[in-house]
Design an enzyme around this catalytic site. Structure first.
Site, short mmCIF file in Angstrom:
data_model
loop_
_atom_site.label_atom_id
_atom_site.label_comp_id
_atom_site.label_asym_id
_atom_site.label_seq_id
_atom_site.Cartn_x
_atom_site.Cartn_y
_atom_site.Cartn_z
CB THR A 103 14.09 -0.27 10.70
OG1 THR A 103 13.17 -1.37 10.82
CG2 THR A 103 13.30 1.02 10.53
CE1 TYR B 52 0.01 -6.66 6.82
CE2 TYR B 52 -0.15 -4.30 6.39
CZ TYR B 52 0.12 -5.34 7.26
OH TYR B 52 0.48 -5.08 8.55
CB SER C 254 -1.51 -1.83 9.40
OG SER C 254 -0.58 -1.22 8.54
NE ARG D 77 6.26 3.21 4.98
CZ ARG D 77 6.22 3.51 3.68
NH1 ARG D 77 6.33 4.78 3.31
NH2 ARG D 77 6.07 2.56 2.78
CD GLU E 44 0.92 -0.39 4.00
OE1 GLU E 44 0.26 -0.43 2.94
OE2 GLU E 44 2.07 0.07 4.07
#
Length: 327
Positions: free
Chosen positions: A197, A156, A132, A224, A134
């Site tokens: 979303t 995460y 990800s 994003r 992230e």
């Protein structure tokens, strides 16, 4: 030529369901790990499970949990996959701040258990880990690419970074064909309702139908890199078709704000979003990362991959899907 066999964790999720469809279309035998068989009738693969020409013929579902390594080993050894797609795991950076231990276990340790199982198989299995954006947390530059340092800001992200590192370590130390797809946000009507979303698309549809009066959101300035999920799944498959597997960033390379998302969603139902959207400071993420924007140049050059659905069109598809559910 032997039928290719793939194993998917997270098969009932957004990416898992699209990947299953793609692989079945390409003639694969697909095996999937299922944690809750009772939830299959309402899952993203319910149409595949209901197809008698597929279930237990070309699509095989195995009950199991990542905590039971012995059972996992038995399932995987029996399936003998040529390709392994590890997509499962806790999927919320925000939730990971409340549940760090379970997050790290479901993401990090689960990946390590799978790598250990694959290391013992007699034939090497190509392994893809769904990482990800992230993992970059607050990156020093934008856009990010495959050489950007990992600097996660949530449990995460840290767990994803651990898994990505382990996949790379097993590639180097044990010569296993392992790789990570560094995935930026990617959406579809199959996205779970916890993501902004779908929250916005659903609210626009419900407000249009008179079923909801307002939409409460945190910051509208957050940005994003949003793409179309089926494209990202195709990118994962392309990654494992390479002779020498490698890590790739899958992203659009374009940033859009939450306000743009809201505007397009409400435009799609003929409403002015300012009449319905309210702000709530409690919903603002204190660990908001620097706008994560990915550089897909390597994927474009090596794999011939790109995101094919523009942002506005993607939002229109999400809203239309939510409207259809209400009709």
């Amino acid at each position: 030529m032997a039928t290719p066999r793939a194993f998917i964790t997270g098969i009932t999720g957004q990416d898992g369901s699209y990947l299953t469809e793609l692989l079945l279309e390409k003639g694969y035998e697909v095996h999937g790990l299922v944690h809750r068989p009772d939830a299959l009738p309402a899952s993203n693969i319910r149409h595949l499970v209901a197809d008698a020409t597929l279930l237990n013929k070309r699509l095989f579902l195995h009950n199991g949990a990542f905590e039971d390594a012995t059972h996992l080993r038995r399932i995987i050894s029996k399936a003998k996959p040529n390709e392994f797609y590890h997509l499962a795991g806790q999927s919320s950076p925000r939730l990971s701040l409340e549940l760090p231990e379970s997050t790290v276990d479901s993401i990090g340790m689960a990946t390590l258990r799978l790598l250990e199982i694959l290391r013992d198989l007699p034939e090497p299995t190509k392994f893809l880990y769904a990482s990800s954006s992230e993992v970059f947390g607050s990156p020093p530059h934008s856009p990010q690419d495959e050489s950007t340092p990992l600097n996660p800001t949530t449990p995460y992200g840290a767990a994803k970074a651990f898994s990505e590192h382990m996949a790379r370590i097993y590639r180097i130390a044990y010569q296993l064909p392992t790789c990570s797809a560094i995935l930026y946000n990617h959406e579809s009507p199959r996205r779970s309702s916890g993501f902004v979303t779908i929250k916005i698309a659903r609210a626009a549809a419900r407000i249009k139908k008179g079923l909801q009066q307002q939409l409460v959101l945190g910051s509208l300035t957050g940005r994003r890199d949003w793409g179309w999920a089926p494209d990202y799944v195709r990118g994962m498959w392309l990654m494992l078709q390479e002779k020498n597997v490698d890590d790739f960033v899958l992203a659009t390379g374009q940033l859009h704000s939450v306000e743009e998302l809201v505007d397009f969603a409400f435009q799609g139902v003929g409403l002015n979003w300012r009449d319905y959207v309210k702000f709530d400071q409690a919903l603002v993420n204190s660990n908001e990362p620097v706008a994560p924007c990915g550089n897909p140049a390597k994927a474009r050059a090596v794999l011939g991959w790109e995101n094919t659905v523009p942002f506005k069109d993607m939002i229109a598809r999400l809203v239309e899907s939510e409207l259809q559910k209400l009709s």
